[in-house]
Design an enzyme around this catalytic site. Structure first.
Site, PDB file in Angstrom:
ATOM      1  N   ASP A 194       3.870  -3.800   2.241  1.00  0.00           N
ATOM      2  CA  ASP A 194       3.829  -4.625   0.815  1.00  0.00           C
ATOM      3  C   ASP A 194       4.967  -4.352   0.013  1.00  0.00           C
ATOM      4  O   ASP A 194       4.845  -4.392  -1.200  1.00  0.00           O
ATOM      5  CB  ASP A 194       2.717  -3.721   0.064  1.00  0.00           C
ATOM      6  CG  ASP A 194       1.342  -3.738   1.040  1.00  0.00           C
ATOM      7  OD1 ASP A 194       1.399  -4.188   2.002  1.00  0.00           O
ATOM      8  OD2 ASP A 194       0.395  -2.837   0.461  1.00  0.00           O
ATOM      9  N   LYS A 228      -3.720  -8.466   4.309  1.00  0.00           N
ATOM     10  CA  LYS A 228      -4.632  -7.479   4.276  1.00  0.00           C
ATOM     11  C   LYS A 228      -5.305  -7.504   2.823  1.00  0.00           C
ATOM     12  O   LYS A 228      -4.582  -8.132   1.866  1.00  0.00           O
ATOM     13  CB  LYS A 228      -4.362  -6.040   4.318  1.00  0.00           C
ATOM     14  CG  LYS A 228      -3.196  -5.626   3.249  1.00  0.00           C
ATOM     15  CD  LYS A 228      -2.756  -4.005   3.977  1.00  0.00           C
ATOM     16  CE  LYS A 228      -1.679  -3.573   3.031  1.00  0.00           C
ATOM     17  NZ  LYS A 228      -2.073  -3.258   1.893  1.00  0.00           N
ATOM     18  N   CYS A 239      -0.686   2.672  -0.207  1.00  0.00           N
ATOM     19  CA  CYS A 239      -0.395   1.857   1.131  1.00  0.00           C
ATOM     20  C   CYS A 239       0.347   2.337   2.236  1.00  0.00           C
ATOM     21  O   CYS A 239       0.037   2.399   3.319  1.00  0.00           O
ATOM     22  CB  CYS A 239      -0.295   0.394   0.820  1.00  0.00           C
ATOM     23  SG  CYS A 239      -1.592  -0.352  -0.299  1.00  0.00           S
TER      24      CYS A 239
END
Length: 191
Positions: free
Chosen positions: A9, A102, A144
């Site tokens: 990310d 995602k 994450c």
């Protein structure tokens, strides 16, 4: 057996100035690029995940309807096709083998909850390429990155989190996440 790098990310909305900007995010983006350039043969495969949220709904309660609690609900971020969802410009993605999306319509923290555009799961890709060792870098350490490292460990892989190539939402929760990962069996080390 193969070694993989999970880049988690590293997106505009998670770096300074973004909807959920993390201090040090831009430096992590640049650091990952420098690390890959200095170690061109270290990994057999490179995966990069992005939150890729549907902007037309609350994404399964992930987006706050009022004030976010910053635990389970968040401001709108990383909406598919927006500049905030794009990789940070300091992240060189030329070595990325698999781009993972995602969070489409539901909360998703781990890279294992995402798929390629063709619908291939990370678990299947890791298995089909005989990956046994995974290094994890990116944003955010306490969300994450943590979730992705724990899922890789649960998938039976040897896992390292490279602490000089991660940035977290908050110092205390990032330290707690790294301690949790170490206690679970993840190697927590610098690159």
């Amino acid at each position: 057996m193969a070694r993989a790098l999970f880049i988690i990310d590293v997106q505009n909305d998670f770096t300074e100035g973004g909807a959920l900007g993390v201090d040090g995010g831009a430096a992590v983006a640049a650091g990952i690029s420098e690390y890959l350039e200095a170690n061109p043969d270290r990994y057999d495969l490179v995966f990069a995940s992005r939150d890729w949220h549907d902007g037309t709904n609350d994404n399964g309660g992930h987006f706050a309807e009022g004030a976010p609690d910053f635990v389970d609900t968040w401001p709108v971020h990383c909406v598919a096709g927006t500049p905030g969802a794009e990789y940070h410009p300091a992240l060189d993605t030329s070595d990325v083998d698999f781009h993972i999306q995602k969070g489409q319509g539901k909360p998703a923290y781990s890279i294992y909850e995402g798929t390629t555009e063709d619908g291939e799961s990370v678990k299947d890709l890791v298995a089909s390429h005989s990956v046994d060792t995974i290094d994890v870098v990116g944003i955010a350490t306490d969300y994450c990155v943590r979730a992705s490292a724990l899922d890789a460990l649960a998938d039976g892989k040897r896992v390292r989190v490279l602490t000089d190539l991660v940035a977290g939402v908050a110092a205390a929760s990032s330290v707690a996440a790294l301690d949790e990962l170490a206690d679970a069996g993840v190697v927590v080390t610098e690159s």
